[in-house]
Scaffold this motif. Sequence first.
Motif, mmCIF file in Angstrom:
data_model
loop_
_atom_site.group_PDB
_atom_site.id
_atom_site.type_symbol
_atom_site.label_atom_id
_atom_site.label_comp_id
_atom_site.label_asym_id
_atom_site.label_seq_id
_atom_site.Cartn_x
_atom_site.Cartn_y
_atom_site.Cartn_z
ATOM 1 N N LEU A 37 85.276 18.453 59.436
ATOM 2 C CA LEU A 37 84.804 19.400 58.431
ATOM 3 C C LEU A 37 84.822 20.764 59.099
ATOM 4 O O LEU A 37 83.918 21.108 59.867
ATOM 5 C CB LEU A 37 83.400 19.012 57.961
ATOM 6 N N ALA A 38 85.891 21.494 58.882
ATOM 7 C CA ALA A 38 86.033 22.824 59.469
ATOM 8 C C ALA A 38 85.498 23.867 58.493
ATOM 9 O O ALA A 38 85.461 23.639 57.277
ATOM 10 C CB ALA A 38 87.493 23.108 59.790
ATOM 11 N N VAL A 39 85.084 25.010 59.024
ATOM 12 C CA VAL A 39 84.598 26.107 58.197
ATOM 13 C C VAL A 39 85.467 27.328 58.475
ATOM 14 O O VAL A 39 85.571 27.772 59.628
ATOM 15 C CB VAL A 39 83.121 26.432 58.489
ATOM 16 N N ALA A 40 86.108 27.853 57.436
ATOM 17 C CA ALA A 40 86.995 29.005 57.605
ATOM 18 C C ALA A 40 86.200 30.204 58.116
ATOM 19 O O ALA A 40 85.140 30.536 57.574
ATOM 20 C CB ALA A 40 87.671 29.344 56.281
ATOM 21 N N ASN A 41 86.694 30.836 59.179
ATOM 22 C CA ASN A 41 86.027 32.024 59.718
ATOM 23 C C ASN A 41 86.703 33.311 59.249
ATOM 24 O O ASN A 41 86.413 34.390 59.760
ATOM 25 C CB ASN A 41 85.944 31.971 61.243
ATOM 26 N N LYS A 42 87.610 33.173 58.283
ATOM 27 C CA LYS A 42 88.284 34.344 57.705
ATOM 28 C C LYS A 42 88.920 33.938 56.375
ATOM 29 O O LYS A 42 89.049 32.746 56.079
ATOM 30 C CB LYS A 42 89.368 34.845 58.658
ATOM 31 N N LYS A 43 89.310 34.929 55.609
ATOM 32 C CA LYS A 43 90.064 34.678 54.395
ATOM 33 C C LYS A 43 91.507 34.378 54.780
ATOM 34 O O LYS A 43 92.062 34.992 55.683
ATOM 35 C CB LYS A 43 90.002 35.896 53.483
ATOM 36 N N GLY A 44 92.122 33.424 54.103
ATOM 37 C CA GLY A 44 93.514 33.128 54.432
ATOM 38 C C GLY A 44 94.077 32.007 53.588
ATOM 39 O O GLY A 44 93.469 31.564 52.608
#
Length: 350
Positions: A228-235
């Motif tokens: 379960l990763a959490v995006a650290n930026k928009k992309g």
Amino acid sequence: MEEMETNNYFESYEDLEIHKLMLEDSARNLAYKDAIFNNKQEFLGKTVLDVGAGTGILSVFCAQAGAKTVYAVEASDTYKIAEEVAKENKFGDVIKVIHSKVENVTLPEKVDIIVSEWMGFYLLHEGMLDSVIAARDKFLKVGGLMFPESATLFATPCSVPSMYSFWEDVNGVSMTHVGPKLRAKTCQKPVCERTHPDCLLSDADNVLWLDLREVTMEELNKIEVRHLAVANKKGRYEGICLWFSCTFPSTTVEPVTLSTEPDEPLTHWKQTTIVLPSSLEVEEGSPIAYDLLLKRSDENARRYIIEVTMLDPSEVEHPEYCLCHLTKCILVRAVLDKYEKGDMECAENK
């Protein structure tokens, strides 16, 4: 069939272009050289086994560090070059080149150290670690050293511009019909190319950690993890990027680590990307859930089948202190922060 595939594997390493690619990889070469030279006291007067010696550069490093005997085992016809390299560097009496698979070798003694550059793309490709494990179990003395002694495989969601955004504007021409056709093929096997650090969408997850002093072949047959990763930026979420690092033993200085992480100097391994069939826009804080499976192929033990299953992040378990923007995780963080603040105030009052 299995014997034929094995022979083809060793024959492929008779192509000097492959060895040229590896020998031009300074990050690779210097990591081994630094690790060996930093441990000269461990090599001085000792016996070493170089598994898959290739052209013999690691064997020479060991001899330069003071090894008494280096058994350089190489199954391909490249062993002839290793013999020439040993003589050229005046270590013909120290480096004993053996033309054989290490599984079939008989040595006159146990060895103090095993050195091998066995890593393939995404760490496990080519299955050479099996040979290192066999050599360890057969030849390494109790308490002997492994170079490297541990390895870690990492994964993170990423964008893949070469498969997606590139086709939106090819020198002023829109070619978005090409992208899907290309992805239809690349989705069938991993892509090995350089991934720019800016393409990574989250912090890396640890997929696999190997203690090379203890790992067994059976443990390598199937690796299955849920992340379960959490995006650290928009992309754009378009693939899963894999890379690895290896750490060498050290008794006197900080251990040397060879890393193929995107923001480290480029190696011939580059990075490995599993390309997804579609692109998904994510915001900072978006949870990204997926299952990753690496399974040894039944047809060829030197290859792995890699599968990525995209999951609904709302339907999988999140860590206790998850940084994603789902409401339930925001509420849990608020409660945990409140209790942590209260504990700190209590400690200060005492």
